[in-house]
Motif scaffolding. Structure first.
Motif, PDB file in Angstrom:
ATOM      1  N   ILE A  25     -78.303  70.119  44.349  1.00  0.00           N
ATOM      2  CA  ILE A  25     -77.357  71.202  44.583  1.00  0.00           C
ATOM      3  C   ILE A  25     -76.125  70.931  43.725  1.00  0.00           C
ATOM      4  N   ILE A  26     -75.784  71.904  42.896  1.00  0.00           N
ATOM      5  CA  ILE A  26     -74.679  71.734  41.955  1.00  0.00           C
ATOM      6  C   ILE A  26     -73.689  72.872  42.131  1.00  0.00           C
ATOM      7  N   ASP A  27     -72.435  72.530  42.131  1.00  0.00           N
ATOM      8  CA  ASP A  27     -71.377  73.526  42.147  1.00  0.00           C
ATOM      9  C   ASP A  27     -70.834  73.645  40.729  1.00  0.00           C
ATOM     10  N   ARG A  28     -70.657  74.852  40.250  1.00  0.00           N
ATOM     11  CA  ARG A  28     -70.055  75.110  38.930  1.00  0.00           C
ATOM     12  C   ARG A  28     -70.925  74.564  37.793  1.00  0.00           C
ATOM     13  N   SER A  29     -72.134  74.978  37.727  1.00  0.00           N
ATOM     14  CA  SER A  29     -73.059  74.451  36.732  1.00  0.00           C
ATOM     15  C   SER A  29     -73.030  75.267  35.436  1.00  0.00           C
ATOM     16  N   LEU A  30     -74.118  75.192  34.674  1.00  0.00           N
ATOM     17  CA  LEU A  30     -74.186  75.844  33.360  1.00  0.00           C
ATOM     18  C   LEU A  30     -74.025  77.362  33.456  1.00  0.00           C
ATOM     19  N   PHE A  31     -74.557  77.961  34.512  1.00  0.00           N
ATOM     20  CA  PHE A  31     -74.429  79.411  34.652  1.00  0.00           C
ATOM     21  C   PHE A  31     -72.962  79.806  34.815  1.00  0.00           C
ATOM     22  N   ASP A  32     -72.221  79.001  35.528  1.00  0.00           N
ATOM     23  CA  ASP A  32     -70.783  79.256  35.690  1.00  0.00           C
ATOM     24  C   ASP A  32     -70.075  79.239  34.338  1.00  0.00           C
ATOM     25  N   ARG A  33     -70.500  78.358  33.467  1.00  0.00           N
ATOM     26  CA  ARG A  33     -69.902  78.301  32.123  1.00  0.00           C
ATOM     27  C   ARG A  33     -70.178  79.584  31.349  1.00  0.00           C
ATOM     28  N   LEU A  34     -71.349  80.201  31.594  1.00  0.00           N
ATOM     29  CA  LEU A  34     -71.635  81.491  30.959  1.00  0.00           C
ATOM     30  C   LEU A  34     -70.669  82.568  31.441  1.00  0.00           C
ATOM     31  N   VAL A  42     -64.783  88.826  26.515  1.00  0.00           N
ATOM     32  CA  VAL A  42     -64.198  90.123  26.886  1.00  0.00           C
ATOM     33  C   VAL A  42     -62.709  90.165  26.530  1.00  0.00           C
ATOM     34  N   LYS A  43     -62.032  89.024  26.669  1.00  0.00           N
ATOM     35  CA  LYS A  43     -60.592  88.958  26.371  1.00  0.00           C
ATOM     36  C   LYS A  43     -60.323  88.686  24.886  1.00  0.00           C
ATOM     37  N   LYS A  44     -61.374  88.726  24.070  1.00  0.00           N
ATOM     38  CA  LYS A  44     -61.271  88.527  22.616  1.00  0.00           C
ATOM     39  C   LYS A  44     -60.869  87.097  22.248  1.00  0.00           C
ATOM     40  N   GLY A  45     -61.220  86.143  23.124  1.00  0.00           N
ATOM     41  CA  GLY A  45     -60.951  84.744  22.835  1.00  0.00           C
ATOM     42  C   GLY A  45     -62.147  84.050  22.211  1.00  0.00           C
ATOM     43  N   MET A  46     -63.211  84.807  22.015  1.00  0.00           N
ATOM     44  CA  MET A  46     -64.436  84.285  21.422  1.00  0.00           C
ATOM     45  C   MET A  46     -65.045  85.431  20.617  1.00  0.00           C
ATOM     46  N   THR A  47     -65.519  85.134  19.420  1.00  0.00           N
ATOM     47  CA  THR A  47     -66.131  86.183  18.605  1.00  0.00           C
ATOM     48  C   THR A  47     -67.499  86.546  19.177  1.00  0.00           C
ATOM     49  N   LYS A  48     -68.014  87.687  18.760  1.00  0.00           N
ATOM     50  CA  LYS A  48     -69.335  88.117  19.203  1.00  0.00           C
ATOM     51  C   LYS A  48     -70.394  87.088  18.797  1.00  0.00           C
ATOM     52  N   GLN A  49     -70.268  86.561  17.573  1.00  0.00           N
ATOM     53  CA  GLN A  49     -71.238  85.563  17.098  1.00  0.00           C
ATOM     54  C   GLN A  49     -71.150  84.274  17.912  1.00  0.00           C
ATOM     55  N   GLU A  50     -69.937  83.820  18.207  1.00  0.00           N
ATOM     56  CA  GLU A  50     -69.776  82.620  19.035  1.00  0.00           C
ATOM     57  C   GLU A  50     -70.392  82.836  20.414  1.00  0.00           C
ATOM     58  N   TYR A  51     -70.166  84.014  20.974  1.00  0.00           N
ATOM     59  CA  TYR A  51     -70.699  84.341  22.297  1.00  0.00           C
ATOM     60  C   TYR A  51     -72.225  84.409  22.256  1.00  0.00           C
ATOM     61  N   THR A  52     -72.769  85.026  21.235  1.00  0.00           N
ATOM     62  CA  THR A  52     -74.217  85.113  21.071  1.00  0.00           C
ATOM     63  C   THR A  52     -74.816  83.717  20.915  1.00  0.00           C
ATOM     64  N   ASP A  53     -74.207  82.890  20.079  1.00  0.00           N
ATOM     65  CA  ASP A  53     -74.681  81.515  19.888  1.00  0.00           C
ATOM     66  C   ASP A  53     -74.638  80.728  21.196  1.00  0.00           C
ATOM     67  N   TYR A  54     -73.567  80.910  21.938  1.00  0.00           N
ATOM     68  CA  TYR A  54     -73.384  80.226  23.217  1.00  0.00           C
ATOM     69  C   TYR A  54     -74.524  80.589  24.168  1.00  0.00           C
ATOM     70  N   LYS A  55     -74.793  81.889  24.273  1.00  0.00           N
ATOM     71  CA  LYS A  55     -75.871  82.345  25.156  1.00  0.00           C
ATOM     72  C   LYS A  55     -77.227  81.846  24.666  1.00  0.00           C
ATOM     73  N   LEU A  57     -77.892  79.162  23.153  1.00  0.00           N
ATOM     74  CA  LEU A  57     -78.007  77.739  23.445  1.00  0.00           C
ATOM     75  C   LEU A  57     -78.230  77.484  24.933  1.00  0.00           C
ATOM     76  N   TYR A  58     -77.455  78.138  25.786  1.00  0.00           N
ATOM     77  CA  TYR A  58     -77.450  77.776  27.198  1.00  0.00           C
ATOM     78  C   TYR A  58     -78.418  78.551  28.081  1.00  0.00           C
ATOM     79  N   ILE A  59     -78.791  79.760  27.730  1.00  0.00           N
ATOM     80  CA  ILE A  59     -79.732  80.504  28.572  1.00  0.00           C
ATOM     81  C   ILE A  59     -81.081  79.777  28.676  1.00  0.00           C
ATOM     82  N   PRO A  60     -81.668  79.317  27.569  1.00  0.00           N
ATOM     83  CA  PRO A  60     -82.926  78.573  27.725  1.00  0.00           C
ATOM     84  C   PRO A  60     -82.786  77.300  28.570  1.00  0.00           C
ATOM     85  N   LEU A  61     -81.665  76.628  28.443  1.00  0.00           N
ATOM     86  CA  LEU A  61     -81.441  75.416  29.242  1.00  0.00           C
ATOM     87  C   LEU A  61     -81.314  75.762  30.729  1.00  0.00           C
ATOM     88  N   ILE A  62     -80.625  76.845  31.023  1.00  0.00           N
ATOM     89  CA  ILE A  62     -80.493  77.290  32.410  1.00  0.00           C
ATOM     90  C   ILE A  62     -81.865  77.615  32.978  1.00  0.00           C
TER      91      ILE A  62
END
Length: 160
Positions: A25-34, A42-55, A57-62
């Motif tokens: 049981i984990i609180d604040r795991s990888l999904f929370d980071r997504l 959404v707040k324009k603190g990450m580019t679309k490409q950075e956001y796409t790359d992030y997803k 990387l982490y969606i398959p791991l999740i």
């Protein structure tokens, strides 16, 4: 921070998985980071490409490492009331405020859509009109139902 925290979380998760427990049981795991990455995007603190790359990387791991994700939310006013009641304090919060809670909730809803699209086992509970006891029972029932389905599927596969 957006890349280091998930790496740390992933290392902790892998360490726990390597111990081969029945349940983690984990609180604040990888999904929370997504959720936080979506909020940043959404707040324009990450580019679309950075956001796409992030997803990417982490969606398959999740999907590989996490069987079920449970998340709860409430409206911003209820969240603030609960925070003040729980902490017996009336001073103004620096981070926990209506704007931040609403932004987080919006990103949480975005992740609900993403979970459906990506076939991530995600359950979202609105706690606004429910007591802790009621939500705890709903969450426990969801987890037990999910575990039951998983074990029945494993048994069925072994019988083939």
């Amino acid at each position: 921070i957006n890349t280091e925290i998930p790496k740390y979380i992933l290392n902790q998760l892998e360490d726990a998985i390597n111990k081969k427990p029945d349940i983690i049981i984990i609180d604040r795991s990888l999904f929370d980071r997504l959720i936080w990455a979506d909020r940043l995007y959404v707040k324009k603190g990450m580019t679309k490409q950075e956001y796409t790359d992030y997803k990417q990387l982490y969606i398959p791991l999740i999907k590989e490492k996490i069987n079920i994700i449970i998340s709860t939310y409430t409206d911003s006013l209820t969240a603030l009331k609960r925070d003040y009641s729980a902490n017996l304090s009336l001073e103004k919060r620096k981070f926990l405020n209506i704007t931040n809670i609403d932004e987080y909730n919006k990103s949480l809803q975005n992740m609900k859509k993403l979970a459906i699209e990506e076939n991530i086992n995600f359950h979202l509970f609105d706690t606004t009109e429910n007591s802790q006891k009621e939500i705890s029972i709903k969450v426990a029932n969801t987890i037990l139902t999910d575990i039951r389905k998983t074990y029945l599927k494993e048994i069925y596969e072994q019988l083939k």
